[in-house]
Design a protein around this motif. Structure first.
Motif, mmCIF file in Angstrom:
data_model
loop_
_atom_site.group_PDB
_atom_site.id
_atom_site.type_symbol
_atom_site.label_atom_id
_atom_site.label_comp_id
_atom_site.label_asym_id
_atom_site.label_seq_id
_atom_site.Cartn_x
_atom_site.Cartn_y
_atom_site.Cartn_z
ATOM 1 N N ALA A 75 0.828 -1.204 0.000
ATOM 2 C CA ALA A 75 0.000 0.000 0.000
ATOM 3 C C ALA A 75 0.865 1.258 0.000
ATOM 4 O O ALA A 75 0.593 2.212 -0.742
ATOM 5 C CB ALA A 75 -0.940 -0.003 1.198
ATOM 6 N N VAL B 183 -4.926 -4.142 0.778
ATOM 7 C CA VAL B 183 -5.148 -2.938 -0.014
ATOM 8 C C VAL B 183 -6.232 -3.116 -1.069
ATOM 9 O O VAL B 183 -7.093 -2.237 -1.235
ATOM 10 C CB VAL B 183 -3.822 -2.457 -0.648
ATOM 11 N N GLU B 184 -6.241 -4.241 -1.786
ATOM 12 C CA GLU B 184 -7.246 -4.421 -2.838
ATOM 13 C C GLU B 184 -8.648 -4.582 -2.259
ATOM 14 O O GLU B 184 -9.616 -4.023 -2.780
ATOM 15 C CB GLU B 184 -6.900 -5.627 -3.711
ATOM 16 N N LEU C 68 -5.072 4.091 1.840
ATOM 17 C CA LEU C 68 -5.218 2.701 1.447
ATOM 18 C C LEU C 68 -5.110 1.783 2.652
ATOM 19 O O LEU C 68 -4.386 2.072 3.616
ATOM 20 C CB LEU C 68 -4.133 2.328 0.428
ATOM 21 N N ALA D 196 -9.888 6.509 -2.666
ATOM 22 C CA ALA D 196 -9.594 5.268 -1.943
ATOM 23 C C ALA D 196 -8.579 5.471 -0.818
ATOM 24 O O ALA D 196 -8.373 4.564 0.001
ATOM 25 C CB ALA D 196 -9.079 4.207 -2.908
ATOM 26 N N ARG D 197 -7.963 6.620 -0.776
ATOM 27 C CA ARG D 197 -6.959 6.876 0.259
ATOM 28 C C ARG D 197 -7.615 7.298 1.574
ATOM 29 O O ARG D 197 -8.664 7.937 1.544
ATOM 30 C CB ARG D 197 -5.981 7.952 -0.214
ATOM 31 N N ASP E 275 -14.284 0.517 -0.435
ATOM 32 C CA ASP E 275 -14.381 1.970 -0.287
ATOM 33 C C ASP E 275 -14.908 2.637 -1.547
ATOM 34 O O ASP E 275 -15.743 3.552 -1.483
ATOM 35 C CB ASP E 275 -13.010 2.547 0.070
ATOM 36 N N LEU E 276 -14.452 2.195 -2.716
ATOM 37 C CA LEU E 276 -14.882 2.830 -3.955
ATOM 38 C C LEU E 276 -16.317 2.473 -4.314
ATOM 39 O O LEU E 276 -17.082 3.326 -4.788
ATOM 40 C CB LEU E 276 -13.922 2.469 -5.089
ATOM 41 N N PHE F 234 -8.505 6.884 -7.323
ATOM 42 C CA PHE F 234 -7.396 6.552 -6.430
ATOM 43 C C PHE F 234 -7.392 7.464 -5.211
ATOM 44 O O PHE F 234 -7.232 7.004 -4.074
ATOM 45 C CB PHE F 234 -6.058 6.658 -7.161
ATOM 46 N N MET G 189 -9.776 -1.146 -0.983
ATOM 47 C CA MET G 189 -10.038 -0.245 -2.102
ATOM 48 C C MET G 189 -11.368 -0.558 -2.773
ATOM 49 O O MET G 189 -12.164 0.341 -3.069
ATOM 50 C CB MET G 189 -8.905 -0.340 -3.129
ATOM 51 N N THR G 190 -11.626 -1.841 -3.005
ATOM 52 C CA THR G 190 -12.863 -2.236 -3.662
ATOM 53 C C THR G 190 -14.081 -1.800 -2.853
ATOM 54 O O THR G 190 -15.029 -1.216 -3.392
ATOM 55 C CB THR G 190 -12.889 -3.755 -3.879
#
Length: 249
Positions: free
Chosen positions: A70, A185-186, A179, A176-177, A192-193, A173, A189-190
């Motif tokens: 991350a 991290v993935e 992270l 998503a921070r 959160d977005l 991006f 991110m998924t």
């Protein structure tokens, strides 16, 4: 959530002790016609990863010590923003394409991830890799944990929730921070977005990477993955159930 399309893509490759593969990966990434910048973040390597990446044509940014995936991703994005601030051409920020350091020549096949993002059809694309029949691999517990956790949080069950090959707009991006740390991290991110209304799309690609084996180092790696994914879910209020294969009948 729609975003302004961009025609430019910067590639970020986080690498640690990948001197044997980074040259081929960088050279392949540079062949992608939409990409005009490749950043390798050397995350505390003890070998010639940084030197090899630079010799292959990448811009290299190094961490003095290993800080995790991350942190390397964020460092790469910061480096690209700094480069763009010096360009002074007022174009839209580049989309970001994250690739693993061990893809070697198959990195040339990452192109399908780019088009939906630069055209504005998606905010994020996630690579779905073909099944790799190389000996090794685990029991899929981390994948199950991530998939069921994401589904519980958002209603969407991705096919390959841990895929690190992702293209996304700068707006996505930034949204998503910060992270999720480590190997979470993935997953983070998924979730959160999706919760913020960004459009995620899985795309089949024919790239491949090194398969994790079954020795004690590989099991330790999977243990760290499981811990980090679990932490990413927990901090987002998700308590996934135990995978069915581990439940008592």
């Amino acid at each position: 959530m729609s975003t302004t399309p961009t025609s430019r893509v910067a590639i970020i490759i986080a690498a640690k002790d990948e001197q044997a593969r980074i040259t081929a990966t960088v050279r392949a990434a540079l062949q992608l016609p939409e990409a005009d910048l490749v950043i390798v973040v050397d995350d505390g390597s003890t070998d010639r990863t940084a030197a090899a990446a630079g010799e292959a044509g990448a811009v290299v940014v190094s961490h003095a010590r290993n800080r995790g995936k991350a942190a390397a991703m964020e460092t790469g994005a910061i480096a690209i923003a700094a480069i763009e601030s010096q360009e002074n051409d007022h174009r839209s920020p580049r989309a970001l394409l994250f690739l693993d350091a061990d893809l070697e020549e198959s990195a040339t096949q990452a192109g399908p991830l780019i088009e939906p993002v630069v055209s504005g059809a998606a905010d994020v694309t996630i690579a779905v890799l073909p099944t790799q029949h190389t000996a090794g691999g685990g029991r899929g517990l981390v994948v199950d944990l991530a998939r069921t956790g994401i589904a519980r949080a958002t209603g969407w069950a991705p096919r390959q929730p841990l895929s690190g090959q992702r293209c996304l707009t700068r707006r996505a991006f930034d949204a998503a921070r910060p992270l999720a740390p480590g190997w979470g991290v993935e997953t983070g991110m998924t979730i959160d977005l999706l919760r913020q209304g960004f459009r995620l799309l899985e795309v089949d690609v024919t790239i491949h990477h090194r398969v994790t084996g079954t020795d004690w180092r590989a099991q330790l790696h999977r243990g760290k993955q499981y811990r980090d994914v679990l932490r990413a879910l927990a901090t987002r209020g998700i308590r996934p159930s135990l995978p069915a294969r581990l439940r008592r009948s």
